[in-house]
Design an enzyme around this catalytic site. Structure first.
Site, PDB file in Angstrom:
ATOM      1  N   CYS A 110      47.563  45.820  43.928  1.00 36.26           N
ATOM      2  CA  CYS A 110      47.109  46.910  44.474  1.00 36.26           C
ATOM      3  C   CYS A 110      46.262  46.092  46.694  1.00 36.26           C
ATOM      4  O   CYS A 110      46.515  45.729  47.258  1.00 36.26           O
ATOM      5  CB  CYS A 110      46.550  48.025  44.642  1.00 36.26           C
ATOM      6  SG  CYS A 110      46.248  49.536  45.242  1.00 36.26           S
ATOM      7  N   HIS A 209      51.074  48.232  40.053  1.00 30.37           N
ATOM      8  CA  HIS A 209      49.578  48.278  38.976  1.00 30.37           C
ATOM      9  C   HIS A 209      50.511  47.323  37.958  1.00 30.37           C
ATOM     10  O   HIS A 209      50.146  48.220  36.716  1.00 30.37           O
ATOM     11  CB  HIS A 209      49.059  49.694  38.917  1.00 30.37           C
ATOM     12  CG  HIS A 209      47.938  49.810  39.856  1.00 30.37           C
ATOM     13  ND1 HIS A 209      47.022  48.943  39.875  1.00 30.37           N
ATOM     14  CD2 HIS A 209      47.729  50.957  41.253  1.00 30.37           C
ATOM     15  CE1 HIS A 209      45.702  49.518  41.304  1.00 30.37           C
ATOM     16  NE2 HIS A 209      47.393  50.634  42.320  1.00 30.37           N
ATOM     17  N   GLU A 211      48.628  46.164  35.949  1.00 25.72           N
ATOM     18  CA  GLU A 211      47.666  46.343  34.805  1.00 25.72           C
ATOM     19  C   GLU A 211      47.905  47.075  33.658  1.00 25.72           C
ATOM     20  O   GLU A 211      47.884  47.508  32.755  1.00 25.72           O
ATOM     21  CB  GLU A 211      46.354  46.016  34.793  1.00 25.72           C
ATOM     22  CG  GLU A 211      46.087  46.585  35.397  1.00 25.72           C
ATOM     23  CD  GLU A 211      46.098  47.622  37.299  1.00 25.72           C
ATOM     24  OE1 GLU A 211      45.654  48.146  37.293  1.00 25.72           O
ATOM     25  OE2 GLU A 211      47.379  46.567  37.213  1.00 25.72           O
TER      26      GLU A 211
END
Length: 230
Positions: A110, A209, A211
């Site tokens: 990001c 994202h 993660e």
């Protein structure tokens, strides 16, 4: 020994227990969990612009998400919707450039892809609705936007992701110019969604994202590259 992965931290006002609104270096646990799940040892890197010596003891670097990158770093003036954290910018830009120069594996997420682009001489769009005419990349507060991305054939990212083109993102800025980096993916509206450096051991920035979903394709490849540093 697990590879040591440094993760840059947010600096925000936080509240816990009896403590209220304290300036705090923090990171969502998702980043740590994704690194751990991929076999790495996560260490948190608070803002520090004295030097980038820590790069010498890391096996990999994650440039995390957060507030907007300061427009002065790519030769622009701040727009009305740009919200920056100067204490992060100076230290993280130093880290990013040192990591790139030293061929340290780097993953930008990001804000991290945006910082990578700026470190590579690129530039950003400061508010995507003004450029694209829609808000699908950040549809509502704390709500991820769902995107279908197209991977560039032959890119490292294309080999990692296969036919899975669905990602979720949350950002109002984006990469306008990738600088010396190579574009690896775009959204359906043409926005750059990923960049990489095929000449390095591992340099990848993604606007979404991974993660949050513990994407072992991306984090696994990153930690594997970091393991090769030992």
């Amino acid at each position: 020994m697990r590879p040591v992965i440094g993760i840059t931290t947010y600096v925000e006002s936080a509240t816990w227990g009896v403590w209220t609104d304290l300036p705090t270096a923090l990171i969502p646990q998702d980043y740590v969990a994704a690194v751990n799940a991929a076999g790495g040892r996560a260490v948190l890197l608070p803002p520090d612009d004295l030097d980038a010596d820590v790069v010498g003891v890391l096996d990999g670097l994650v440039l995390s998400g957060g507030a907007d990158v300061g427009p002065e770093l790519y030769g622009a003036q701040a727009g009305p919707r740009t919200v920056t954290r100067p204490e992060r910018d100076s230290g993280e830009l130093m880290l990013a450039r040192a990591a790139l120069a030293g061929d340290l594996p780097v993953l930008g997420v990001c804000r991290g892809i945006q910082l990578l682009a700026v470190a590579a001489g690129g530039a950003l769009h400061q508010h995507l609705p003004d450029v694209l005419g829609h808000e699908r990349h950040q549809p509502a507060p704390a709500t991820y936007g769902r995107q279908e991305v197209t991977f560039v054939a032959g890119s490292r990212l294309s080999g990692l992701m296969g036919d899975d083109r669905g990602v979720h993102c949350y950002h109002h800025q984006g990469v306008a110019d990738a600088g010396s980096l190579t574009v690896a993916a775009r959204a359906g509206d043409g926005l750059i969604e990923a960049v990489e450096d095929p000449g390095k051991r591992f340099v990848l920035g993604v606007q979404w994202h991974p993660e949050v979903v513990r994407d072992k394709r991306i984090f696994g490849a990153f930690v594997e590259a970091a393991s090769g540093r030992r």
